[in-house]
Design a protein around this motif. Structure first.
Motif, PDB file in Angstrom:
ATOM      1  N   PHE A  55      43.612   7.753  55.087  1.00 24.82           N
ATOM      2  CA  PHE A  55      44.386   8.391  54.010  1.00 24.82           C
ATOM      3  C   PHE A  55      45.207   7.325  53.298  1.00 24.82           C
ATOM      4  O   PHE A  55      46.007   6.636  53.917  1.00 24.82           O
ATOM      5  CB  PHE A  55      45.348   9.445  54.571  1.00 24.82           C
ATOM      6  N   GLU A  56      45.005   7.240  51.989  1.00 23.58           N
ATOM      7  CA  GLU A  56      45.792   6.295  51.192  1.00 23.58           C
ATOM      8  C   GLU A  56      47.047   6.988  50.672  1.00 23.58           C
ATOM      9  O   GLU A  56      48.072   6.364  50.444  1.00 23.58           O
ATOM     10  CB  GLU A  56      44.932   5.796  50.022  1.00 23.58           C
ATOM     11  N   THR A  57      46.939   8.280  50.486  1.00 26.28           N
ATOM     12  CA  THR A  57      48.082   9.128  50.146  1.00 26.28           C
ATOM     13  C   THR A  57      47.900  10.392  50.997  1.00 26.28           C
ATOM     14  O   THR A  57      46.841  10.584  51.591  1.00 26.28           O
ATOM     15  CB  THR A  57      48.089   9.528  48.647  1.00 26.28           C
ATOM     16  N   ALA A  85      50.570  -3.237  51.457  1.00 30.65           N
ATOM     17  CA  ALA A  85      50.392  -3.452  50.016  1.00 30.65           C
ATOM     18  C   ALA A  85      48.993  -4.000  49.790  1.00 30.65           C
ATOM     19  O   ALA A  85      48.430  -4.657  50.662  1.00 30.65           O
ATOM     20  CB  ALA A  85      51.426  -4.439  49.504  1.00 30.65           C
ATOM     21  N   HIS A  86      48.438  -3.690  48.642  1.00 32.71           N
ATOM     22  CA  HIS A  86      47.139  -4.282  48.323  1.00 32.71           C
ATOM     23  C   HIS A  86      47.033  -4.591  46.847  1.00 32.71           C
ATOM     24  O   HIS A  86      47.822  -4.144  46.030  1.00 32.71           O
ATOM     25  CB  HIS A  86      45.970  -3.407  48.817  1.00 32.71           C
ATOM     26  N   TYR A  87      46.038  -5.403  46.560  1.00 32.13           N
ATOM     27  CA  TYR A  87      45.738  -5.780  45.188  1.00 32.13           C
ATOM     28  C   TYR A  87      44.255  -5.534  44.960  1.00 32.13           C
ATOM     29  O   TYR A  87      43.426  -5.963  45.762  1.00 32.13           O
ATOM     30  CB  TYR A  87      46.075  -7.260  44.938  1.00 32.13           C
ATOM     31  N   ILE A  96      50.163  -5.037  42.141  1.00 33.07           N
ATOM     32  CA  ILE A  96      50.277  -5.039  43.601  1.00 33.07           C
ATOM     33  C   ILE A  96      51.122  -3.813  43.938  1.00 33.07           C
ATOM     34  O   ILE A  96      52.173  -3.601  43.338  1.00 33.07           O
ATOM     35  CB  ILE A  96      51.002  -6.307  44.089  1.00 33.07           C
ATOM     36  N   HIS A  97      50.648  -2.991  44.828  1.00 36.01           N
ATOM     37  CA  HIS A  97      51.406  -1.798  45.182  1.00 36.01           C
ATOM     38  C   HIS A  97      51.102  -1.423  46.621  1.00 36.01           C
ATOM     39  O   HIS A  97      50.175  -1.967  47.231  1.00 36.01           O
ATOM     40  CB  HIS A  97      51.078  -0.632  44.226  1.00 36.01           C
ATOM     41  N   GLY A  98      51.864  -0.485  47.140  1.00 35.65           N
ATOM     42  CA  GLY A  98      51.712  -0.173  48.554  1.00 35.65           C
ATOM     43  C   GLY A  98      51.440   1.296  48.819  1.00 35.65           C
ATOM     44  O   GLY A  98      51.600   2.151  47.946  1.00 35.65           O
ATOM     45  N   HIS A  99      50.993   1.551  50.032  1.00 40.50           N
ATOM     46  CA  HIS A  99      50.768   2.915  50.494  1.00 40.50           C
ATOM     47  C   HIS A  99      51.258   3.052  51.927  1.00 40.50           C
ATOM     48  O   HIS A  99      51.316   2.076  52.671  1.00 40.50           O
ATOM     49  CB  HIS A  99      49.275   3.265  50.518  1.00 40.50           C
ATOM     50  N   ARG A 100      51.538   4.292  52.302  1.00 45.21           N
ATOM     51  CA  ARG A 100      51.707   4.633  53.707  1.00 45.21           C
ATOM     52  C   ARG A 100      50.344   5.164  54.147  1.00 45.21           C
ATOM     53  O   ARG A 100      49.973   6.290  53.787  1.00 45.21           O
ATOM     54  CB  ARG A 100      52.797   5.699  53.875  1.00 45.21           C
TER      55      ARG A 100
HETATM   56 ZN   LIG Z   1      46.379   1.527  46.107  1.00 40.95          ZN
END
Ligand SMILES: [Zn+2]
Length: 142
Positions: free
Chosen positions: A130-132, A13-15, A26-30
């Motif tokens: 890769f963030e997405t 997760a990052h902000y 605040i949200h997350g990525h794989r």
């Molecule tokens: Zn993000």
């Protein structure tokens, strides 16, 4: 010219400090982290003869980096980031926060990873983060 690649993944997760819009939460990525080493020549003797580098060592270094980020909340170490962290730290959730000296973008993270691999002595050529599945940043110094 030889290039070898290895890949790891992690959830994080990052902000984004100072960001307005959907990603202000605040949200997350794989994340998918793909690193590339480069060499004009292969090693001529020893354990790594005929190799650019040992995939085992390379992968181990990538896994260590991934561990530093995996299931963490990445926050920039500035006034806004510190304020947010202070608010989260009063909650009983034990948030695992990692402060970094940069805005928590894929661009900054890929440069950070590049420098970590470089400082470990790898012939690092390129880091792609890769963030997405369809958005990534490539950092290289060439
Ligand atoms: Zn993000």
């Amino acid at each position: 010219m030889f290039k070898i690649k290895s890949e790891v993944g992690f959830d994080m997760a990052h902000y984004l400090c100072g960001y307005e819009g959907k990603c202000a939460n605040i949200h997350g990525h794989r994340y998918r982290l793909v690193a590339t080493l480069k060499s004009e020549t292969l090693q001529e003797s020893g354990q790594c003869r005929g190799m650019v580098d040992d995939f085992t060592n390379f992968k181990k270094a990538l896994k260590e980096i991934a561990e530093d980020f995996d299931h963490k909340l990445l926050i920039e170490d500035n006034e806004e980031g510190r304020e947010l962290a202070a608010k989260l730290e009063v909650l009983p959730n034990n948030f695992d926060i990692v402060f970094v000296p940069y805005r928590t973008t894929a661009e900054e993270m890929s440069r950070d990873v590049f420098n970590r691999l470089k400082s470990k002595g790898f012939k690092i050529y390129e880091v792609e983060l890769f963030e997405t599945p369809t958005n990534s940043c490539i950092y290289t110094e060439e």
